[in-house]
Design an enzyme around this catalytic site. Structure first.
Site, PDB file in Angstrom:
ATOM      1  N   GLU A   1       9.191  15.408  15.839  1.00 16.72           N
ATOM      2  CA  GLU A   1       9.687  15.225  14.475  1.00 16.72           C
ATOM      3  C   GLU A   1       9.013  16.262  13.566  1.00 16.72           C
ATOM      4  OE1 GLU A   1       8.510  11.618  12.284  1.00 16.72           O
ATOM      5  OE2 GLU A   1      10.618  11.437  11.723  1.00 16.72           O
TER       6      GLU A   1
ATOM      7  N   GLY B   1       1.936   3.824  13.607  1.00 11.89           N
ATOM      8  CA  GLY B   1       2.611   2.599  14.026  1.00 11.89           C
ATOM      9  C   GLY B   1       2.011   2.042  15.306  1.00 11.89           C
TER      10      GLY B   1
ATOM     11  N   GLU C   1       8.926   0.702  11.226  1.00 11.53           N
ATOM     12  CA  GLU C   1      10.016   1.669  11.070  1.00 11.53           C
ATOM     13  C   GLU C   1       9.367   3.037  11.137  1.00 11.53           C
ATOM     14  OE1 GLU C   1      12.074   4.320   9.981  1.00 11.53           O
ATOM     15  OE2 GLU C   1      12.308   3.520   7.943  1.00 11.53           O
TER      16      GLU C   1
ATOM     17  N   LYS D   1       0.864  -1.192   0.000  1.00  5.52           N
ATOM     18  CA  LYS D   1       0.000   0.000   0.000  1.00  5.52           C
ATOM     19  C   LYS D   1       0.900   1.242   0.000  1.00  5.52           C
ATOM     20  CE  LYS D   1      -2.046   3.020   2.100  1.00  5.52           C
ATOM     21  NZ  LYS D   1      -1.924   4.481   1.784  1.00  5.52           N
TER      22      LYS D   1
ATOM     23  N   GLY E   1       6.339   4.646   8.585  1.00  4.41           N
ATOM     24  CA  GLY E   1       5.515   5.851   8.626  1.00  4.41           C
ATOM     25  C   GLY E   1       5.590   6.484  10.000  1.00  4.41           C
ATOM     26  N   SER E   2       4.514   7.159  10.381  1.00  2.00           N
ATOM     27  CA  SER E   2       4.546   7.917  11.631  1.00  2.00           C
ATOM     28  C   SER E   2       4.432   6.993  12.844  1.00  2.00           C
ATOM     29  CB  SER E   2       3.403   8.927  11.640  1.00  2.00           C
ATOM     30  OG  SER E   2       2.168   8.249  11.579  1.00  2.00           O
ATOM     31  N   THR E   3       4.967   7.445  13.955  1.00  2.00           N
ATOM     32  CA  THR E   3       4.888   6.684  15.206  1.00  2.00           C
ATOM     33  C   THR E   3       3.429   6.509  15.629  1.00  2.00           C
ATOM     34  OG1 THR E   3       7.084   7.378  15.882  1.00  2.00           O
ATOM     35  CG2 THR E   3       5.578   6.759  17.647  1.00  2.00           C
ATOM     36  N   GLU E   4       2.642   7.551  15.379  1.00  2.00           N
ATOM     37  CA  GLU E   4       1.226   7.505  15.771  1.00  2.00           C
ATOM     38  C   GLU E   4       0.500   6.342  15.078  1.00  2.00           C
ATOM     39  OE1 GLU E   4      -0.548  11.084  14.476  1.00  2.00           O
ATOM     40  OE2 GLU E   4      -2.514  10.557  15.268  1.00  2.00           O
TER      41      GLU E   4
ATOM     42  N   CYS F   1      13.216   9.999   7.907  1.00  2.76           N
ATOM     43  CA  CYS F   1      13.009   9.566   9.298  1.00  2.76           C
ATOM     44  C   CYS F   1      14.306   9.640  10.095  1.00  2.76           C
ATOM     45  CB  CYS F   1      12.421   8.166   9.342  1.00  2.76           C
ATOM     46  SG  CYS F   1      13.275   7.024   8.268  1.00  2.76           S
TER      47      CYS F   1
HETATM   48  P1  NDP Z   1       1.433   8.102   8.048  1.00  2.00           P
HETATM   49  O1  NDP Z   1       2.081   7.272   9.089  1.00  2.00           O
HETATM   50  O2  NDP Z   1       0.015   8.455   8.198  1.00  2.00           O
HETATM   51  O3  NDP Z   1       1.579   7.405   6.621  1.00  2.00           O
HETATM   52  C1  NDP Z   1       2.352   6.269   6.330  1.00  2.00           C
HETATM   53  C2  NDP Z   1       1.532   5.252   5.548  1.00  2.00           C
HETATM   54  O4  NDP Z   1       0.532   4.664   6.384  1.00  2.00           O
HETATM   55  C3  NDP Z   1       0.787   5.832   4.366  1.00  2.00           C
HETATM   56  O5  NDP Z   1       0.746   4.882   3.328  1.00  2.00           O
HETATM   57  C4  NDP Z   1      -0.589   6.060   4.965  1.00  2.00           C
HETATM   58  O6  NDP Z   1      -1.585   6.164   3.995  1.00  2.00           O
HETATM   59  C5  NDP Z   1      -0.754   4.806   5.788  1.00  2.00           C
HETATM   60  N1  NDP Z   1      -1.747   4.890   6.853  1.00  2.00           N
HETATM   61  C6  NDP Z   1      -2.309   5.988   7.431  1.00  2.00           C
HETATM   62  N2  NDP Z   1      -3.161   5.632   8.410  1.00  2.00           N
HETATM   63  C7  NDP Z   1      -3.132   4.277   8.478  1.00  2.00           C
HETATM   64  C8  NDP Z   1      -3.785   3.303   9.309  1.00  2.00           C
HETATM   65  N3  NDP Z   1      -4.612   3.670  10.281  1.00  2.00           N
HETATM   66  N4  NDP Z   1      -3.518   1.998   9.117  1.00  2.00           N
HETATM   67  C9  NDP Z   1      -2.633   1.619   8.159  1.00  2.00           C
HETATM   68  N5  NDP Z   1      -2.000   2.480   7.343  1.00  2.00           N
HETATM   69  C10 NDP Z   1      -2.232   3.799   7.497  1.00  2.00           C
HETATM   70  O7  NDP Z   1       2.290   9.402   7.860  1.00  2.00           O
HETATM   71  P2  NDP Z   1       1.787  10.826   7.287  1.00  2.00           P
HETATM   72  O8  NDP Z   1       1.894  10.802   5.845  1.00  2.00           O
HETATM   73  O9  NDP Z   1       0.470  11.204   7.878  1.00  2.00           O
HETATM   74  O10 NDP Z   1       2.882  11.800   7.903  1.00  2.00           O
HETATM   75  C11 NDP Z   1       2.698  12.330   9.208  1.00  2.00           C
HETATM   76  C12 NDP Z   1       4.012  12.434   9.918  1.00  2.00           C
HETATM   77  O11 NDP Z   1       4.575  11.146  10.080  1.00  2.00           O
HETATM   78  C13 NDP Z   1       5.075  13.214   9.187  1.00  2.00           C
HETATM   79  O12 NDP Z   1       4.949  14.564   9.413  1.00  2.00           O
HETATM   80  C14 NDP Z   1       6.334  12.643   9.763  1.00  2.00           C
HETATM   81  O13 NDP Z   1       6.632  13.281  10.981  1.00  2.00           O
HETATM   82  C15 NDP Z   1       5.976  11.209  10.025  1.00  2.00           C
HETATM   83  N6  NDP Z   1       6.436  10.293   8.968  1.00  2.00           N
HETATM   84  C16 NDP Z   1       7.518   9.520   9.222  1.00  2.00           C
HETATM   85  C17 NDP Z   1       7.996   8.684   8.244  1.00  2.00           C
HETATM   86  C18 NDP Z   1       9.165   7.822   8.473  1.00  2.00           C
HETATM   87  O14 NDP Z   1       9.763   7.331   7.527  1.00  2.00           O
HETATM   88  N7  NDP Z   1       9.530   7.578   9.704  1.00  2.00           N
HETATM   89  C19 NDP Z   1       7.411   8.629   6.913  1.00  2.00           C
HETATM   90  C20 NDP Z   1       6.232   9.451   6.768  1.00  2.00           C
HETATM   91  C21 NDP Z   1       5.802  10.237   7.768  1.00  2.00           C
HETATM   92  P3  NDP Z   1      -1.931   7.632   3.393  1.00  2.00           P
HETATM   93  O15 NDP Z   1      -0.720   8.188   2.783  1.00  2.00           O
HETATM   94  O16 NDP Z   1      -2.926   7.325   2.385  1.00  2.00           O
HETATM   95  O17 NDP Z   1      -2.441   8.428   4.550  1.00  2.00           O
END
Ligand code: NDP
Length: 479
Positions: free
Chosen positions: A390, A242, A259, A185, A237-240, A293
């Site tokens: 972050e 995660g 991660e 995804k 993706g985000s810690t939240e 990240c």
């Molecule tokens: P997210 O964690 O929301 O996005 C990462 C992925 O998860 C995207 O494909 C997203 O889809 C998907 N996703 C979102 N909600 C869910 C869920 N409930 N269950 C499963 N998958 C989900 O990051 P954001 O894009 O919202 O970025 C927000 C913040 O996160 C950034 O400002 C940054 O601080 C941090 N971040 C950190 C990253 C890292 O590599 N450590 C990478 C990206 C963000 P969709 O894009 O469609 O929302």
């Protein structure tokens, strides 16, 4: 910005890639619309121009993709000898190299990152990941996990928007090498290179269902991670989010690697080669607009050299070129989305409100698109939000320290633990620091170096599990 030299524009042609008006989901080897016909749009963040419409996968589509992956796992990919799987991975790697320019331009259009980075970092590293893991596919018995380690089955993989192709490669290559099938995804704002990679899978003759790509927003990701037919989830993706995923999977027995975010310290000692360190600081925070990240977002500089380091840093930042991401001279491209831009603005405003000194070079931002100038905060204290949260943008917080003990204490004063940098000419001090820093990666006299053979991952709120190297294979094997 006031560049030392003015360069003539050197735009990469966007004609090397044809962007379709509409993209489907990639399920069971074919591109198909979503069952309910829903779509969303992806835009070029540098111009806000619409690039394409993309199918939005609902639960029924995710279910179809998981079933296709299960069937491919049981019938074809699971039983296939590793030496045969390797051939497909090598083929994908070679096609990625052959079509590198196309991938680089598409990545830059959809993500906003400078072409120099997509061309010289993202695409070559993505190919390297497939090459590296192709080499493992027939040698898993020698990886230290027993004579015949078994795959897990179907992997559900959710990736972010900062390195769309590279993260797809990080996820798919080890999973496939180990004998798993995948449902990927991509992020909502950057789906195009993952879909181009899906067409490369077709071109390589990969059996249908081995790789499936379901595009959509967070609800698509949620449908994938909670699907009972998935054996392993890998999330970046985000810690939240995660944390949400971890809660959703607790007690299911399904495997998980996360991660997540970071707030890395880049520690500069007074004996460091300062000009080299300044290059490393710039690379650490402004590479990919700071959408990294492991970005070195907290500069910890020894007090005795803080003045000269900050002065040289500002002079260097003054020469960075911000603008058209397709221009080969560009150092800083666009912020990936309006939402991310708002977040960077809000956190930067909090830095000022909490009393830190804000500096950006003279810099004209393009009138359309999402842009943020490179920004340095000095006089930052550990309690400031810009030192704790972050930002995920081109914003550096500068703190100082006096002793090595203080440097370690401040570097570790974060809930994250993904990466760190150390700049000193003393090898013994590098080792001393590396033993004490609670982060998955410690770079010494360099920053943001990646290699498929080197495991990457975090501690604490930066997640768990490793990607890359022998350790990364473990996450896709039943060991
Ligand atoms: P997210 O964690 O929301 O996005 C990462 C992925 O998860 C995207 O494909 C997203 O889809 C998907 N996703 C979102 N909600 C869910 C869920 N409930 N269950 C499963 N998958 C989900 O990051 P954001 O894009 O919202 O970025 C927000 C913040 O996160 C950034 O400002 C940054 O601080 C941090 N971040 C950190 C990253 C890292 O590599 N450590 C990478 C990206 C963000 P969709 O894009 O469609 O929302």
């Amino acid at each position: 910005m006031s560049s030392v030299w003015d360069y003539a524009a050197a735009p990469e042609s966007r004609d090397v890639v044809s962007v379709a008006a509409q993209y489907g989901l990639f399920i069971d080897g074919e591109f198909t619309p979503a069952a309910d016909g829903r779509t969303f749009e992806t835009v070029n963040p540098a111009t806000e121009e619409r690039l394409a419409g993309v199918a939005a996968a609902g639960p029924a589509d995710v279910d179809r993709a998981v079933r296709a992956a299960r069937s491919a796992y049981e019938r074809v990919w699971g039983p296939m000898p590793g030496s045969q799987r390797a051939k497909y991975l090598y083929r994908i790697a070679r096609i990625l190299q052959e079509r590198a320019r196309e991938f680089a331009v598409l990545e830059t259009l959809d993500n906003g990152k400078p072409i120099r980075e997509s061309r010289d970092v993202d695409v070559p590293l993505a190919a390297a990941h497939f090459f590296y893991h192709a080499g493992w596919a027939d040698k898993l018995g020698y990886a230290g996990f027993g004579a015949a380690p078994r795959p897990l089955g179907v992997a559900g993989q959710v990736i972010p928007w900062n390195f769309p192709l590279l993260m797809a490669a990080w996820k798919l290559a080890p999973a496939l090498a180990a004998g798993n099938t995948c449902v990927l995804k991509p992020a909502e704002t950057t789906p195009l290179t993952a879909l181009l990679l899906a067409s490369v899978c077709q071109q390589a003759g990969l059996p249908p269902g081995v790789v499936n790509v379901v595009t959509g927003a967070g609800d698509t990701g949620a449908a994938l991670v909670t699907h009972p037919g998935v054996d392993k989830i890998a999330f970046t993706g985000s810690t939240e989010v995660g944390k949400e995923i971890r809660r959703a999977l607790a007690g299911t027995g399904r495997r998980l690697t996360l991660e997540l975010g970071g707030k890395a310290a880049n520690v500069v000692y007074d004996d460091a080669p300062l000009d080299q360190a300044v290059e490393g600081i710039v690379n650490g925070i402004f590479f990919n607009q700071g959408h990294v990240c492991c970005a070195g977002s907290r500069l910890l500089v020894q007090e005795s050299v803080a003045g000269p380091v900050v002065e040289r840093l500002k002079r260097r930042i003054d020469t960075l070129r911000l603008g058209d991401p397709l221009d080969k001279n560009t150092d800083l491209g666009a912020i990936n989305s309006r939402q991310q831009l708002d977040k960077i603005r809000e956190l930067s405003a909090s830095g000022e409100a909490e009393g830190a000194g804000r500096w950006s070079p003279q810099c004209e931002l393009p009138s359309r698109g999402y842009w943020f100038p490179p920004t340095v905060f000095t006089g930052v204290s550990q309690s400031h939000r810009i030192a704790r949260e972050e930002i995920f943008g081109p914003v550096l917080s500068v703190l100082t320290f006096r002793t090595p003990e203080e440097a370690v204490a401040k570097a570790n004063n974060t809930p994250y633990g993904l990466s760190a940098g150390v700049w000193t000419e003393k090898g013994s001090r590098i080792l001393w620091m590396a033993q004490r820093l609670r982060s998955g990666v410690v770079w010494a006299n360099t920053y943001n170096r990646f290699d498929p053979a080197s495991p990457f991952g975090g501690y604490r709120e930066s997640g768990f599990g490793r990607e890359g190297g022998r350790h990364g294979l473990e996450a896709y094997l039943d060991v």
